[in-house]
Design a protein around this motif. Structure first.
Motif, PDB file in Angstrom:
ATOM      1  N   MET A 205      29.194  32.972   7.414  1.00 37.81           N
ATOM      2  CA  MET A 205      29.363  32.113   6.669  1.00 37.81           C
ATOM      3  C   MET A 205      30.069  30.742   7.727  1.00 37.81           C
ATOM      4  SD  MET A 205      31.141  32.733   2.714  1.00 37.81           S
ATOM      5  CE  MET A 205      32.321  33.911   3.376  1.00 37.81           C
ATOM      6  N   ASN A 206      30.707  31.540   8.347  1.00 36.43           N
ATOM      7  CA  ASN A 206      31.352  30.657   9.656  1.00 36.43           C
ATOM      8  C   ASN A 206      30.240  30.162  10.580  1.00 36.43           C
ATOM      9  OD1 ASN A 206      33.790  31.153   8.746  1.00 36.43           O
ATOM     10  ND2 ASN A 206      34.438  32.774  10.328  1.00 36.43           N
ATOM     11  N   GLN A 207      28.962  30.958  10.836  1.00 42.32           N
ATOM     12  CA  GLN A 207      28.264  30.437  11.748  1.00 42.32           C
ATOM     13  C   GLN A 207      27.463  29.365  11.054  1.00 42.32           C
ATOM     14  OE1 GLN A 207      27.445  30.868  14.828  1.00 42.32           O
ATOM     15  NE2 GLN A 207      29.178  32.322  15.185  1.00 42.32           N
ATOM     16  N   SER A 208      27.311  29.398   9.704  1.00 39.31           N
ATOM     17  CA  SER A 208      26.471  28.609   8.986  1.00 39.31           C
ATOM     18  C   SER A 208      26.875  27.087   9.119  1.00 39.31           C
ATOM     19  CB  SER A 208      26.519  28.750   7.675  1.00 39.31           C
ATOM     20  OG  SER A 208      25.554  30.099   7.293  1.00 39.31           O
ATOM     21  N   LYS A 217      25.293  29.942  17.274  1.00 40.74           N
ATOM     22  CA  LYS A 217      24.687  29.873  16.175  1.00 40.74           C
ATOM     23  C   LYS A 217      23.108  29.909  16.246  1.00 40.74           C
ATOM     24  CE  LYS A 217      24.363  26.329  12.629  1.00 40.74           C
ATOM     25  NZ  LYS A 217      24.874  25.005  11.897  1.00 40.74           N
ATOM     26  N   GLU A 218      22.625  29.617  17.559  1.00 42.23           N
ATOM     27  CA  GLU A 218      21.087  29.509  17.679  1.00 42.23           C
ATOM     28  C   GLU A 218      20.874  31.278  17.987  1.00 42.23           C
ATOM     29  OE1 GLU A 218      20.543  27.695  21.351  1.00 42.23           O
ATOM     30  OE2 GLU A 218      20.730  25.648  20.440  1.00 42.23           O
ATOM     31  N   TYR A 219      21.815  32.018  18.501  1.00 45.18           N
ATOM     32  CA  TYR A 219      21.676  33.375  18.310  1.00 45.18           C
ATOM     33  C   TYR A 219      21.472  34.110  17.050  1.00 45.18           C
ATOM     34  CZ  TYR A 219      22.964  38.386  19.462  1.00 45.18           C
ATOM     35  OH  TYR A 219      23.020  39.755  19.331  1.00 45.18           O
ATOM     36  N   LEU A 226      21.191  34.132   9.504  1.00 47.01           N
ATOM     37  CA  LEU A 226      21.529  33.093   8.664  1.00 47.01           C
ATOM     38  C   LEU A 226      20.706  32.840   7.474  1.00 47.01           C
ATOM     39  CD1 LEU A 226      23.155  30.324  11.136  1.00 47.01           C
ATOM     40  CD2 LEU A 226      24.218  32.358  10.037  1.00 47.01           C
ATOM     41  N   ASN A 227      19.481  33.853   7.420  1.00 47.62           N
ATOM     42  CA  ASN A 227      18.413  33.652   6.367  1.00 47.62           C
ATOM     43  C   ASN A 227      18.332  34.750   5.612  1.00 47.62           C
ATOM     44  OD1 ASN A 227      17.725  30.782   7.174  1.00 47.62           O
ATOM     45  ND2 ASN A 227      16.483  31.759   8.955  1.00 47.62           N
ATOM     46  N   GLY A 228      19.691  35.532   5.464  1.00 43.58           N
ATOM     47  CA  GLY A 228      19.498  36.789   4.764  1.00 43.58           C
ATOM     48  C   GLY A 228      19.229  38.028   5.092  1.00 43.58           C
TER      49      GLY A 228
END
Length: 232
Positions: A205-208, A217-219, A226-228
């Motif tokens: 959630m933090n990275q989102s 974030k790119e990692y 971030l897509n499940g």
């Protein structure tokens, strides 16, 4: 089974000898053991340049020392961190290495292989403080994503291994044998529990909403987290 050991000291005192007892007991599984001794194998002090966070771990000024150790840790089934108790804490030389692992904590860029490993942390003290050391070492393993970590902290009542009382050594040997057998049964067969999964979810959630460190974030995006997708 592959084992990597990070020794927090060069001398072969009580903590080293207890670690050796564990390795001897685990040798029934014919392990491949790699050992690093601090400060001999330690990098220079972290200078707080933030390169590992914002530019990538290979941009760390000490990457040539840190990354070979990290690669071996990633391939290990069991990670052992051990340190004598120095003024109620881990040795400075081991802390120097652990400081360089900040980028691998779950809030940043954890490695998916860490979520299938077992950890073992070991510490001794002539008096009090060994449990404080193992607690600190376990915290590092947890934030790397290691889902299962065992502790062995012992008040040995002596300044060196040679002067530990025979009855105390016998007690230690029995305790080590039992814990080593438990680790042998579980190694290569461990999965993240509720605590690890919950922390990972919070970090996701933090990275989102991360808009300050695109390297992290790119990692996460590249991993599909971030897509499940999950790392286990």
């Amino acid at each position: 089974m592959k084992i990597v050991v990070l020794h927090g000291q060069m001398h072969k005192g009580s903590t080293y000898n207890i670690t050796k007892l564990f390795l001897d007991k685990l040798s029934d599984k014919d392990p491949e053991i790699t050992e690093f001794f601090m400060p001999k194998h330690a990098p220079g002090f972290c200078i707080g340049c933030f390169n590992c966070f914002t530019k990538g771990e290979d941009k760390c000024p000490h990457a040539d020392v840190v990354q070979p150790i990290v690669k071996i840790m990633e391939e290990a089934d069991l990670i052992i961190l051990e340190s004598p108790c120095y003024v109620f804490g881990i040795s400075g030389q081991l802390k120097t290495f652990l400081d360089h692992m900040g980028y691998r904590w779950m809030p940043h860029r954890p490695h998916e292989k860490m979520f299938s490993k077992i950890g073992l942390v070991i510490s001794t003290a002539a008096g009090a403080g060994a449990k404080k050391v193992t607690k600190e070492l376990k915290r590092n393993l947890f934030y790397w994503g290691v889902p299962k970590a065992y502790s062995y902290a012992k008040h040995v009542g002596a300044l060196n291994w040679e002067t530990v009382k025979p009855e105390k050594k016998k007690q230690i040997e029995n305790e080590v044998a039992k814990l080593a057998e438990k680790i042998s049964r579980e190694v290569c067969n461990v999965k993240p529990g509720i605590k690890t999964k919950a922390m990972f979810k919070i970090m996701k959630m933090n990275q989102s909403s991360n808009d300050w460190n695109m390297t992290d974030k790119e990692y996460w995006i590249k991993k599909g987290w971030l897509n499940g997708k999950n790392p286990w």
